[in-house]
Design an enzyme around this catalytic site. Structure first.
Site, mmCIF file in Angstrom:
data_model
loop_
_atom_site.group_PDB
_atom_site.id
_atom_site.type_symbol
_atom_site.label_atom_id
_atom_site.label_comp_id
_atom_site.label_asym_id
_atom_site.label_seq_id
_atom_site.Cartn_x
_atom_site.Cartn_y
_atom_site.Cartn_z
ATOM 1 N N LYS A 1 1.336 4.246 -2.883
ATOM 2 C CA LYS A 1 1.149 5.674 -2.659
ATOM 3 C C LYS A 1 2.401 6.476 -3.013
ATOM 4 O O LYS A 1 2.312 7.655 -3.359
ATOM 5 C CB LYS A 1 0.700 5.928 -1.222
ATOM 6 C CG LYS A 1 -0.694 5.358 -0.924
ATOM 7 C CD LYS A 1 -1.740 5.854 -1.919
ATOM 8 C CE LYS A 1 -3.134 5.334 -1.620
ATOM 9 N NZ LYS A 1 -4.153 5.837 -2.569
ATOM 10 N N TYR B 1 0.850 -1.197 0.000
ATOM 11 C CA TYR B 1 0.000 0.000 0.000
ATOM 12 C C TYR B 1 0.884 1.245 0.000
ATOM 13 O O TYR B 1 0.663 2.187 -0.775
ATOM 14 C CB TYR B 1 -0.910 -0.004 1.220
ATOM 15 C CG TYR B 1 -1.775 1.237 1.319
ATOM 16 C CD1 TYR B 1 -2.917 1.364 0.542
ATOM 17 C CD2 TYR B 1 -1.443 2.281 2.193
ATOM 18 C CE1 TYR B 1 -3.709 2.501 0.620
ATOM 19 C CE2 TYR B 1 -2.229 3.413 2.279
ATOM 20 C CZ TYR B 1 -3.365 3.519 1.499
ATOM 21 O OH TYR B 1 -4.137 4.649 1.576
#
Length: 257
Positions: free
Chosen positions: A151, A147
């Site tokens: 990002k 994750y």
């Protein structure tokens, strides 16, 4: 009247953005895989809202959604790449398929959206792209490895396109919240959420997106906007601290005591 198309807009941050912008008088596109929820939200918001289907991982789905929305709204002024997923826990214990899905939605989905929307934004009288990044793009986060990686990808593409598309009058920016009260953080297996807590709601993020879009001094507006005090503090700390301090800080955040 300006318009805004939001991916993953049926719930969470996307829905909060849709509600806020609709109340501000914008024409709002609520696009999501879950068309039932999207249509329910559009019905509540009234005639300035339109719901539609969008699978961000499929380029042709983006093209269809963008054409439909432009036909309805007249032009596309703002794109919010909001759709995203999160898997937490030890990197090696999460199925590789989940890691691939994170990249497909969080990075490729955003990339598809920017690429497909470019021609629409270029011919609009006013154009902005707001990408949903995260405080996890400040320093790689344990238990959120892929994750966090996704990002960082959002952050990198945002910075690149903000420079590339300046000549077209298109600003590309991102918001970087820490943990937000949405379904995404339920049952998260990461020590960082215990240490840092959840102090933001979806409306906080939506308000920062509105502020970014409406700023008059757009040439001076920073590309990245950390949301909330904790995210702002970590973002500024990362700029001035030596790398080993940043590592030690994040090691403390991730460590169980």
């Amino acid at each position: 009247m300006h318009s805004i198309l939001i991916s993953g807009a049926a719930q969470g941050i996307g829905a909060a953005v849709a509600r806020l912008f609709c109340h501000q008088g914008y024409k709002v596109g609520i696009y999501d895989l879950n068309t039932t929820l999207a249509e329910q939200l559009a019905a509540k918001l009234g005639s300035h809202a339109r719901a539609g289907y969008l699978d961000v991982t499929q380029y042709d789905s983006w093209q269809t959604a963008l054409n439909e929305f432009e036909d309805w709204a007249g032009e596309i002024n703002i794109l919010v790449n909001n759709a995203g997923v999160l898997y937490s826990g030890n990197f090696e214990q999460i199925p590789i398929e989940a890691h691939h899905r994170t990249i497909d939605i969080n990075i490729k989905g955003m990339m598809n959206g920017c690429h497909a929307a470019f021609s629409f934004l270029k011919r609009a009288s006013f154009a902005r792209v707001i990408n949903l990044s995260s405080a996890s793009a400040i320093y790689g986060q344990a238990d959120l490895a892929v994750y966090s990686t996704s990002k960082f990808g959002v952050r990198g593409l945002t910075e690149s396109l903000d420079i590339e598309w300046q000549k077209y009058g298109i600003r590309v920016m991102d918001v970087m919240p820490l943990f937000v009260h949405t379904a995404m953080v339920h049952d998260m297996q990461a020590e960082s959420i215990k240490k840092m807590g959840v102090h933001l709601n979806a409306e906080d993020v939506a308000l920062d997106i509105l502020n970014l879009v409406q700023r008059k001094d757009h040439l001076l507006t920073p590309t990245h906007r950390p949301v909330g005090f904790r995210s702002q503090f970590l973002f500024q700390l990362s700029k001035i601290s030596p790398q080993f301090i940043n590592r030690l800080t994040n090691l403390w955040i991730a460590r169980k005591f």
